[in-house]
Design an enzyme around this catalytic site. Structure first.
Site, PDB file in Angstrom:
ATOM      1  N   TYR A  24     175.292  45.797 -47.460  1.00  0.00           N
ATOM      2  CA  TYR A  24     175.170  46.606 -46.234  1.00  0.00           C
ATOM      3  C   TYR A  24     173.879  46.238 -45.485  1.00  0.00           C
ATOM      4  O   TYR A  24     173.889  46.014 -44.267  1.00  0.00           O
ATOM      5  CB  TYR A  24     175.181  48.097 -46.602  1.00  0.00           C
ATOM      6  CG  TYR A  24     174.859  49.041 -45.464  1.00  0.00           C
ATOM      7  CD1 TYR A  24     175.821  49.355 -44.510  1.00  0.00           C
ATOM      8  CD2 TYR A  24     173.602  49.625 -45.349  1.00  0.00           C
ATOM      9  CE1 TYR A  24     175.529  50.227 -43.461  1.00  0.00           C
ATOM     10  CE2 TYR A  24     173.302  50.501 -44.314  1.00  0.00           C
ATOM     11  CZ  TYR A  24     174.264  50.800 -43.365  1.00  0.00           C
ATOM     12  OH  TYR A  24     173.963  51.659 -42.341  1.00  0.00           O
ATOM     13  N   ALA A  79     180.186  51.283 -37.413  1.00  0.00           N
ATOM     14  CA  ALA A  79     179.835  50.465 -38.573  1.00  0.00           C
ATOM     15  C   ALA A  79     180.685  50.867 -39.767  1.00  0.00           C
ATOM     16  O   ALA A  79     181.237  51.969 -39.813  1.00  0.00           O
ATOM     17  CB  ALA A  79     178.353  50.639 -38.920  1.00  0.00           C
ATOM     18  N   TRP A  84     168.800  57.888 -43.868  1.00  0.00           N
ATOM     19  CA  TRP A  84     169.100  59.151 -44.550  1.00  0.00           C
ATOM     20  C   TRP A  84     169.632  60.206 -43.561  1.00  0.00           C
ATOM     21  O   TRP A  84     169.124  61.339 -43.498  1.00  0.00           O
ATOM     22  CB  TRP A  84     167.846  59.687 -45.244  1.00  0.00           C
ATOM     23  CG  TRP A  84     167.296  58.860 -46.356  1.00  0.00           C
ATOM     24  CD1 TRP A  84     167.410  57.511 -46.516  1.00  0.00           C
ATOM     25  CD2 TRP A  84     166.503  59.329 -47.473  1.00  0.00           C
ATOM     26  NE1 TRP A  84     166.745  57.120 -47.662  1.00  0.00           N
ATOM     27  CE2 TRP A  84     166.184  58.207 -48.266  1.00  0.00           C
ATOM     28  CE3 TRP A  84     166.037  60.572 -47.865  1.00  0.00           C
ATOM     29  CZ2 TRP A  84     165.422  58.306 -49.425  1.00  0.00           C
ATOM     30  CZ3 TRP A  84     165.283  60.676 -49.015  1.00  0.00           C
ATOM     31  CH2 TRP A  84     164.980  59.550 -49.792  1.00  0.00           C
ATOM     32  N   THR A  99     180.023  52.055 -43.039  1.00  0.00           N
ATOM     33  CA  THR A  99     178.778  52.664 -43.532  1.00  0.00           C
ATOM     34  C   THR A  99     178.807  53.016 -45.019  1.00  0.00           C
ATOM     35  O   THR A  99     177.838  53.597 -45.515  1.00  0.00           O
ATOM     36  CB  THR A  99     178.451  53.946 -42.732  1.00  0.00           C
ATOM     37  OG1 THR A  99     179.558  54.846 -42.850  1.00  0.00           O
ATOM     38  CG2 THR A  99     178.201  53.647 -41.275  1.00  0.00           C
TER      39      THR A  99
HETATM   40  N1  LIG Z   1     174.434  57.631 -42.205  1.00  0.00           N
HETATM   41  C1  LIG Z   1     173.231  57.133 -42.498  1.00  0.00           C
HETATM   42  O1  LIG Z   1     172.521  57.628 -43.393  1.00  0.00           O
HETATM   43  C2  LIG Z   1     172.690  55.961 -41.726  1.00  0.00           C
HETATM   44  C3  LIG Z   1     171.433  55.428 -42.056  1.00  0.00           C
HETATM   45  C4  LIG Z   1     170.949  54.333 -41.358  1.00  0.00           C
HETATM   46  C5  LIG Z   1     171.704  53.777 -40.341  1.00  0.00           C
HETATM   47  N2  LIG Z   1     172.920  54.298 -40.040  1.00  0.00           N
HETATM   48  C6  LIG Z   1     173.715  53.665 -38.975  1.00  0.00           C
HETATM   49  O2  LIG Z   1     173.895  54.614 -37.931  1.00  0.00           O
HETATM   50  C7  LIG Z   1     175.168  54.420 -37.309  1.00  0.00           C
HETATM   51  C8  LIG Z   1     175.929  55.731 -37.284  1.00  0.00           C
HETATM   52  O3  LIG Z   1     176.129  56.156 -38.633  1.00  0.00           O
HETATM   53  P1  LIG Z   1     177.103  57.360 -38.966  1.00  0.00           P
HETATM   54  O4  LIG Z   1     176.561  57.997 -40.209  1.00  0.00           O
HETATM   55  O5  LIG Z   1     177.356  58.173 -37.746  1.00  0.00           O
HETATM   56  O6  LIG Z   1     178.435  56.576 -39.369  1.00  0.00           O
HETATM   57  P2  LIG Z   1     179.864  57.180 -39.727  1.00  0.00           P
HETATM   58  O7  LIG Z   1     179.839  58.670 -39.725  1.00  0.00           O
HETATM   59  O8  LIG Z   1     180.337  56.468 -40.960  1.00  0.00           O
HETATM   60  O9  LIG Z   1     180.748  56.726 -38.482  1.00  0.00           O
HETATM   61  C9  LIG Z   1     181.082  55.399 -38.330  1.00  0.00           C
HETATM   62  C10 LIG Z   1     181.700  55.229 -36.963  1.00  0.00           C
HETATM   63  O10 LIG Z   1     182.058  53.846 -36.813  1.00  0.00           O
HETATM   64  C11 LIG Z   1     183.428  53.792 -36.427  1.00  0.00           C
HETATM   65  N3  LIG Z   1     183.991  52.533 -36.926  1.00  0.00           N
HETATM   66  C12 LIG Z   1     184.101  52.134 -38.210  1.00  0.00           C
HETATM   67  N4  LIG Z   1     184.658  50.917 -38.259  1.00  0.00           N
HETATM   68  C13 LIG Z   1     184.893  50.552 -36.975  1.00  0.00           C
HETATM   69  C14 LIG Z   1     185.465  49.393 -36.364  1.00  0.00           C
HETATM   70  N5  LIG Z   1     185.906  48.372 -37.084  1.00  0.00           N
HETATM   71  N6  LIG Z   1     185.546  49.369 -35.010  1.00  0.00           N
HETATM   72  C15 LIG Z   1     185.121  50.406 -34.264  1.00  0.00           C
HETATM   73  N7  LIG Z   1     184.579  51.523 -34.784  1.00  0.00           N
HETATM   74  C16 LIG Z   1     184.464  51.580 -36.124  1.00  0.00           C
HETATM   75  C17 LIG Z   1     184.068  55.023 -37.003  1.00  0.00           C
HETATM   76  O11 LIG Z   1     185.260  55.299 -36.297  1.00  0.00           O
HETATM   77  P3  LIG Z   1     186.404  56.279 -36.915  1.00  0.00           P
HETATM   78  O12 LIG Z   1     185.751  57.629 -37.094  1.00  0.00           O
HETATM   79  O13 LIG Z   1     187.431  56.298 -35.838  1.00  0.00           O
HETATM   80  O14 LIG Z   1     186.816  55.664 -38.212  1.00  0.00           O
HETATM   81  C18 LIG Z   1     182.967  56.050 -36.747  1.00  0.00           C
HETATM   82  O15 LIG Z   1     183.000  56.479 -35.412  1.00  0.00           O
HETATM   83  C19 LIG Z   1     175.852  53.299 -38.099  1.00  0.00           C
HETATM   84  O16 LIG Z   1     175.662  52.089 -37.438  1.00  0.00           O
HETATM   85  C20 LIG Z   1     175.106  53.295 -39.413  1.00  0.00           C
HETATM   86  O17 LIG Z   1     175.155  52.015 -40.030  1.00  0.00           O
HETATM   87  C21 LIG Z   1     173.435  55.385 -40.699  1.00  0.00           C
END
Ligand SMILES: NC(=O)c1ccc[n+]([C@@H]2O[C@H](COP(=O)([O-])OP(=O)(O)OC[C@H]3O[C@@H](n4cnc5c(N)ncnc54)[C@H](OP(=O)(O)O)[C@@H]3O)[C@@H](O)[C@H]2O)c1
Length: 280
Positions: free
Chosen positions: A123, A58, A148, A60
């Site tokens: 978002y 995503a 979070w 994010t």
């Molecule tokens: N972080 C939070 O607090 C939170 C809260 C609620 C929900 N979520 C959801 O949980 C999930 C995981 O979050 P996270 O914190 O692990 O996210 P993150 O650390 O920002 O990692 C995002 C991942 O998505 C990949 N990505 C981004 N754009 C892409 C594209 N166009 N095609 C393919 N891959 C792509 C990135 O790849 P690269 O590393 O190669 O760039 C990375 O592996 C997400 O869906 C997020 O929306 C997160």
């Protein structure tokens, strides 16, 4: 079991790498396959023939989404649609990561999976629209809403607070947004179980208990033994481009049928601190 993790290089991906053992798991980042490219997604899924696709990929950056809505929708909604169609073609199951930001934050009791979506930010809208499209294309998919997120392997709130606390005498943190911090390791463990139990529908997965960002920061600083003062401030005084829900606590009832009980966020924070200290 063959599993493909999209978003495998992010914060959650790092924990899934550590926690998902005993299955054939492939972790992919944007360099491997950009989910905006429907043809590449289809070819990858066709070649891999996975039983499960965990869709954590995503855009994010919640504030970045406000200024780049086209990018946000193309990755978070359209990318998810590409994955859903590719999965449908090979009969793969999909577990999609969504967010507490699909809610408006106006409720005063924990959000249930049946509560109406009413996102207030770009978002949140991208995630809400992705959920709707996924459920249309793959009615049996699993949507995991989390919130979070913190842990090793990416940028997170405790890390920011720890760095700031080491150099500043006082920190101002908002006390009028309430939610449930979630350790990436605990979320990863729950996801592995959900896939093994063939979960379907919407599931809320966060650590137990709730707090404001101010309370969370105070607990983080307490763990360090530093004398940094943590002061309460308001969302109004700490303006950000994207509106955040004032209350986004999500009920854990949807986890009960799967026999999954999440540890408290305080317990999770202690384990994160130990993991962080051990890594140096
Ligand atoms: N972080 C939070 O607090 C939170 C809260 C609620 C929900 N979520 C959801 O949980 C999930 C995981 O979050 P996270 O914190 O692990 O996210 P993150 O650390 O920002 O990692 C995002 C991942 O998505 C990949 N990505 C981004 N754009 C892409 C594209 N166009 N095609 C393919 N891959 C792509 C990135 O790849 P690269 O590393 O190669 O760039 C990375 O592996 C997400 O869906 C997020 O929306 C997160």
């Amino acid at each position: 079991m063959k599993v493909v993790i999209l978003g495998g290089t992010g914060l959650l991906g790092a924990a899934l790498r550590r926690e998902w053992t005993g299955d054939d798991v492939v972790r992919l980042g944007v360099e491997d396959v950009d989910i905006r490219d429907t043809g590449k997604v289809a070819r990858m899924v066709e070649a891999a023939q996975p039983e499960w696709i965990v869709l954590a990929a995503a855009y994010t950056d919640v504030d970045g989404c406000e200024s780049n809505p086209e990018l946000a929708f193309s990755v978070n909604r359209d990318g998810a649609v590409h994955v859903a169609f590719a999965a449908k073609c090979v009969g793969a199951k999909v577990l999609f990561l969504s967010s507490d930001y699909v809610f408006d934050g106006k409720k005063m009791a924990p959000y249930e999976t049946t509560d109406a979506r009413n996102p207030q930010s770009v978002y949140g809208r991208t995630k809400a629209e992705a959920e709707v499209r996924l459920l249309e294309i793959l009615p049996g998919c699993c949507i995991v809403r989390t919130a979070w997120l913190f842990g090793m392997g990416g940028k997170c709130f405790p890390d920011t607070i720890l760095k700031a606390a080491a150099t500043r005498p006082a920190l101002d943190v908002v006390s009028d947004q309430r939610g449930r911090p979630t350790y990436n390791i605990d979320l990863a463990r729950a996801i592995v179980q959900l896939c093994h139990k063939d979960a379907t529908g919407i599931v809320h997965v966060t650590n137990a208990g709730d707090c404001s960002w101010f309370e969370f920061a105070r607990e983080i600083v307490k763990c360090t033994g530093l004398s940094t003062e943590v002061r309460s401030t308001s969302t109004e005084r700490f303006a950000r481009p994207a509106p955040r829900p004032a209350y986004s606590v999500m009920s854990a009832k949807s986890l009960e049928p799967y026999g999954i009980a999440m540890p408290t966020w305080q317990d999770a924070l202690q384990r994160y601190m130990r993991e962080r200290n051990a890594a140096g």
